[in-house]
Design a protein around this motif. Sequence first.
Motif, PDB file in Angstrom:
ATOM      1  N   LEU A   1       0.761  -0.839  -0.333  1.00 52.65           N
ATOM      2  CA  LEU A   1       0.096   0.281   0.124  1.00 52.65           C
ATOM      3  C   LEU A   1       0.701   1.349  -0.040  1.00 52.65           C
ATOM      4  CD1 LEU A   1      -3.762  -0.946   2.779  1.00 52.65           C
ATOM      5  CD2 LEU A   1      -3.005  -0.637  -0.193  1.00 52.65           C
TER       6      LEU A   1
ATOM      7  N   CYS B   1       4.014   1.293  -1.541  1.00 52.43           N
ATOM      8  CA  CYS B   1       4.043   1.580  -2.445  1.00 52.43           C
ATOM      9  C   CYS B   1       3.820   1.946  -3.896  1.00 52.43           C
ATOM     10  CB  CYS B   1       4.524   0.228  -3.013  1.00 52.43           C
ATOM     11  SG  CYS B   1       6.846   0.118  -2.611  1.00 52.43           S
ATOM     12  N   ARG B   2       2.296   1.359  -3.919  1.00 57.03           N
ATOM     13  CA  ARG B   2       0.970   2.468  -4.966  1.00 57.03           C
ATOM     14  C   ARG B   2       0.347   3.862  -4.460  1.00 57.03           C
ATOM     15  NH1 ARG B   2      -4.763   2.109  -5.326  1.00 57.03           N
ATOM     16  NH2 ARG B   2      -5.696   2.024  -6.828  1.00 57.03           N
TER      17      ARG B   2
END
Length: 108
Positions: free
Chosen positions: A15, A17-18
């Motif tokens: 999450l 990285c997103r």
Amino acid sequence: MIVLAILLAGVGLFLLCRLAFLLAVYALPLFTGAGVGGAAHALGAGLIVSALLAALAGIVALAACHFATDVLQPSVMRTVVIALFAAPAAFAGYHLAHGLTALTAVSE
């Protein structure tokens, strides 16, 4: 219990990285919208009008960048447009990494 902690750490990393990717993609429209909204509010516009102008400026900035990269043929002009789009992303990414490092660093 350790397996659950490892799984939750993996989900949290995914999450994060997103979030960093979305921050990089939408940094220019976000900065543009925030600047226009702040300027409109400073000039005396109400909160609703400032928010609408900020959203409109962000949409226009995103649409203009997509239109420019699709239409422009010379690679030099496309590179300039992409560099304009990437500069706020680099700024936001740097501050994201700096903030996360400050949160996880051990203080003396």
